[in-house]
Design an enzyme around this catalytic site. Sequence first.
Site, PDB file in Angstrom:
ATOM      1  N   LYS A   1     -21.275  28.611 -12.010  1.00 45.37           N
ATOM      2  CA  LYS A   1     -21.824  27.294 -11.704  1.00 45.37           C
ATOM      3  C   LYS A   1     -23.308  27.419 -11.368  1.00 45.37           C
ATOM      4  O   LYS A   1     -23.684  27.848 -10.285  1.00 45.37           O
ATOM      5  CB  LYS A   1     -21.108  26.663 -10.508  1.00 45.37           C
ATOM      6  CG  LYS A   1     -21.388  25.166 -10.447  1.00 45.37           C
ATOM      7  CD  LYS A   1     -21.413  24.578  -9.056  1.00 45.37           C
ATOM      8  CE  LYS A   1     -22.753  24.569  -8.407  1.00 45.37           C
ATOM      9  NZ  LYS A   1     -23.824  23.831  -9.102  1.00 45.37           N
TER      10      LYS A   1
ATOM     11  N   GLU B   1     -25.313  35.970  -0.658  1.00 45.29           N
ATOM     12  CA  GLU B   1     -26.724  36.353  -0.754  1.00 45.29           C
ATOM     13  C   GLU B   1     -27.496  35.138  -0.261  1.00 45.29           C
ATOM     14  O   GLU B   1     -27.621  34.155  -0.985  1.00 45.29           O
ATOM     15  CB  GLU B   1     -27.014  36.606  -2.238  1.00 45.29           C
ATOM     16  CG  GLU B   1     -28.245  37.370  -2.502  1.00 45.29           C
ATOM     17  CD  GLU B   1     -28.092  38.745  -1.956  1.00 45.29           C
ATOM     18  OE1 GLU B   1     -28.753  38.998  -0.937  1.00 45.29           O
ATOM     19  OE2 GLU B   1     -27.324  39.540  -2.521  1.00 45.29           O
TER      20      GLU B   1
ATOM     21  N   CYS C   1     -35.932  34.381  -2.028  1.00 49.92           N
ATOM     22  CA  CYS C   1     -35.262  34.785  -0.779  1.00 49.92           C
ATOM     23  C   CYS C   1     -35.878  36.054  -0.209  1.00 49.92           C
ATOM     24  O   CYS C   1     -35.788  36.311   0.980  1.00 49.92           O
ATOM     25  CB  CYS C   1     -33.773  34.951  -1.020  1.00 49.92           C
ATOM     26  SG  CYS C   1     -33.382  35.910  -2.476  1.00 49.92           S
TER      27      CYS C   1
ATOM     28  N   GLU D   1     -36.842  29.465   6.978  1.00 43.11           N
ATOM     29  CA  GLU D   1     -37.225  29.811   5.610  1.00 43.11           C
ATOM     30  C   GLU D   1     -37.956  28.617   4.996  1.00 43.11           C
ATOM     31  O   GLU D   1     -37.380  27.552   4.822  1.00 43.11           O
ATOM     32  CB  GLU D   1     -35.954  30.125   4.814  1.00 43.11           C
ATOM     33  CG  GLU D   1     -36.241  30.676   3.439  1.00 43.11           C
ATOM     34  CD  GLU D   1     -34.972  31.105   2.709  1.00 43.11           C
ATOM     35  OE1 GLU D   1     -33.941  30.407   2.836  1.00 43.11           O
ATOM     36  OE2 GLU D   1     -35.013  32.133   2.016  1.00 43.11           O
TER      37      GLU D   1
HETATM   38  P1  NDP Z   1     -27.950  25.533  -1.816  1.00 43.83           P
HETATM   39  O1  NDP Z   1     -27.372  26.585  -0.949  1.00 43.83           O
HETATM   40  O2  NDP Z   1     -27.677  24.112  -1.513  1.00 43.83           O
HETATM   41  O3  NDP Z   1     -27.481  25.757  -3.358  1.00 43.83           O
HETATM   42  C1  NDP Z   1     -27.164  26.990  -3.944  1.00 43.83           C
HETATM   43  C2  NDP Z   1     -26.012  26.816  -4.929  1.00 43.83           C
HETATM   44  O4  NDP Z   1     -24.846  26.389  -4.212  1.00 43.83           O
HETATM   45  C3  NDP Z   1     -26.252  25.745  -5.979  1.00 43.83           C
HETATM   46  O5  NDP Z   1     -25.617  26.109  -7.189  1.00 43.83           O
HETATM   47  C4  NDP Z   1     -25.563  24.537  -5.378  1.00 43.83           C
HETATM   48  O6  NDP Z   1     -25.195  23.573  -6.342  1.00 43.83           O
HETATM   49  C5  NDP Z   1     -24.346  25.180  -4.758  1.00 43.83           C
HETATM   50  N1  NDP Z   1     -23.724  24.402  -3.700  1.00 43.83           N
HETATM   51  C6  NDP Z   1     -24.253  23.405  -2.953  1.00 43.83           C
HETATM   52  N2  NDP Z   1     -23.341  22.926  -2.090  1.00 43.83           N
HETATM   53  C7  NDP Z   1     -22.212  23.652  -2.271  1.00 43.83           C
HETATM   54  C8  NDP Z   1     -20.916  23.616  -1.670  1.00 43.83           C
HETATM   55  N3  NDP Z   1     -20.608  22.777  -0.688  1.00 43.83           N
HETATM   56  N4  NDP Z   1     -19.992  24.502  -2.105  1.00 43.83           N
HETATM   57  C9  NDP Z   1     -20.271  25.385  -3.067  1.00 43.83           C
HETATM   58  N5  NDP Z   1     -21.480  25.439  -3.699  1.00 43.83           N
HETATM   59  C10 NDP Z   1     -22.437  24.582  -3.298  1.00 43.83           C
HETATM   60  O7  NDP Z   1     -29.458  25.778  -1.870  1.00 43.83           O
HETATM   61  P2  NDP Z   1     -30.553  24.737  -2.356  1.00 43.83           P
HETATM   62  O8  NDP Z   1     -30.644  24.942  -3.798  1.00 43.83           O
HETATM   63  O9  NDP Z   1     -30.323  23.349  -1.923  1.00 43.83           O
HETATM   64  O10 NDP Z   1     -31.797  25.247  -1.537  1.00 43.83           O
HETATM   65  C11 NDP Z   1     -31.911  24.935  -0.145  1.00 43.83           C
HETATM   66  C12 NDP Z   1     -32.521  26.081   0.584  1.00 43.83           C
HETATM   67  O11 NDP Z   1     -31.681  27.220   0.458  1.00 43.83           O
HETATM   68  C13 NDP Z   1     -33.848  26.544   0.030  1.00 43.83           C
HETATM   69  O12 NDP Z   1     -34.893  25.772   0.438  1.00 43.83           O
HETATM   70  C14 NDP Z   1     -33.871  27.949   0.571  1.00 43.83           C
HETATM   71  O13 NDP Z   1     -34.262  27.941   1.899  1.00 43.83           O
HETATM   72  C15 NDP Z   1     -32.440  28.391   0.454  1.00 43.83           C
HETATM   73  N6  NDP Z   1     -32.149  29.107  -0.792  1.00 43.83           N
HETATM   74  C16 NDP Z   1     -32.059  30.442  -0.800  1.00 43.83           C
HETATM   75  C17 NDP Z   1     -31.847  31.110  -1.971  1.00 43.83           C
HETATM   76  C18 NDP Z   1     -31.744  32.565  -2.034  1.00 43.83           C
HETATM   77  O14 NDP Z   1     -32.037  33.126  -3.088  1.00 43.83           O
HETATM   78  N7  NDP Z   1     -31.289  33.228  -1.015  1.00 43.83           N
HETATM   79  C19 NDP Z   1     -31.746  30.441  -3.246  1.00 43.83           C
HETATM   80  C20 NDP Z   1     -31.822  29.015  -3.153  1.00 43.83           C
HETATM   81  C21 NDP Z   1     -32.004  28.411  -1.958  1.00 43.83           C
HETATM   82  P3  NDP Z   1     -26.116  22.278  -6.674  1.00 43.83           P
HETATM   83  O15 NDP Z   1     -27.517  22.648  -6.356  1.00 43.83           O
HETATM   84  O16 NDP Z   1     -25.872  22.075  -8.116  1.00 43.83           O
HETATM   85  O17 NDP Z   1     -25.598  21.171  -5.849  1.00 43.83           O
END
Ligand code: NDP
Length: 447
Positions: free
Chosen positions: A152, A227, A261, A351
Amino acid sequence: MPVVVNPATEETIVELDDAGVAEADAAVARAKAAFSAWRAVAPSDRARLIRRLATLVEEHADELARIESENVGKPIGGARAEVAMVAEVFHFYAGAVDKHHGQTIPVAGGVDLTFREPLGVVGLIVPWNFPLNISSWKLGPALACGNTVVLKPAELTPLSALRLAELVLDAGIPEGVVNVVVGPGRVVGQRLVEHPDVAKIGFTGSTEVGRGVMQGAAGTIKRVTLELGGKSANVVFADADLERAAASAPYAVFDNAGQDCCARSRILVERPAYDRFVELLVDATSKVKVGDPRNEQTEMGPLISAQHRETVASFVDGEPIFRGEAPNGRGYWFPCTLVEASNQDRVAREEVFGPVAAVIQFTGEEEAVRIANDTPYGLSGSIWTENGARALRVARALETGVLSINSNSSVRPSTPFGGAKQSGFGRELGMQALDGYSDVKNVFIAT
Ligand code: NDP
């Protein structure tokens, strides 16, 4: 309906149909049906198929880089380097298929064998910052171990994963082994997390959503690899090669517009070197080329969305040490920004996930370690010093999963990557990732 947008122009690239619970269930069912045949494929054949996928990624490198650059706003040069890494990751796991195996253990009364068994259907949840790269970090070991997959991608950036799924079929990997579902995380992601036929979730994203994944997985005692976020320290001692450290620091925090990250977004500088280092850092940061991602010279593109830009902007109050240039007009632009901070300020605690670095002073090794560890996160970090013994002492003392000494690079296909503390657990990449996509079965034979 997810509207996929180019963040550099705000133009719509494509509108996709939104998948929901029914589509997620159908994908899991397809993956489940494909599992018994895929796990039975001879290791050498599985390796050959994954290697063929790696070659197809190489052959389609320009196309994949363009898709990733348009969808994420990444500079094209960086996107190309990421695609090259994706191919390398698949090559690595093709080579690993027949090198991750059980043991024979001498025991009283017989002999003990261990087998490495695939888990079954694994759910891979990928964020928007490195969509193709992070997909490959999970897909490579999952396929090598003989699992089938429901992937996903983030709704904001699904395009490269969809193209990769076509290449998977072109490589000859059977239908049903890799399934991609594009839909909202809270619906499709959540369903995968709770689905009784999904054996494991490999998740990359925010700590907040990661916490929910862990809770949701508890219902079916699912394995999880998390992660999550980071707030990593770039520790510069006064005896470091300051020129080299300062030249590298912008890459460590402004690469991918800070949406990384691993970003070393807290730059800790020892007091005697502070003024000189800041001077060099401002100079290096002022040279970061921000602009059109299609331009080969560009080093930093826009942020992912207008909403994310607002969040990033909320971290900068007062006069920064330095604020760079960024395009006006369309696109979610934000300039490289350096702020002086204490480790208690919000910009040093949370972050930012944008091009904002907090510069913090310290006195001596002990205080450096205390400040660096004073965070709930523990993903990456760097130590700059010419004193080898100190470098190792501090490396041992820092609570983090990945560290670089006199460097800011963290990620290689053959070495383990992952976090400590609330940056998550489990390791991606390297041979270690294979442990997260397999179980050990122990068989005793009485002799
Ligand atoms: P999220 O944690 O919201 O999203 C990461 C993934 O999880 C996406 O595919 C998202 O889907 C999915 N997701 C969202 N809600 C759920 C749920 N309830 N159950 C299962 N999967 C879910 O991160 P964001 O993209 O919103 O980013 C927000 C913040 O997270 C950033 O600003 C940053 O601080 C951090 N982040 C850290 C990352 C890293 O590499 N460690 C990567 C990305 C974000 P969808 O987006 O399609 O809803």
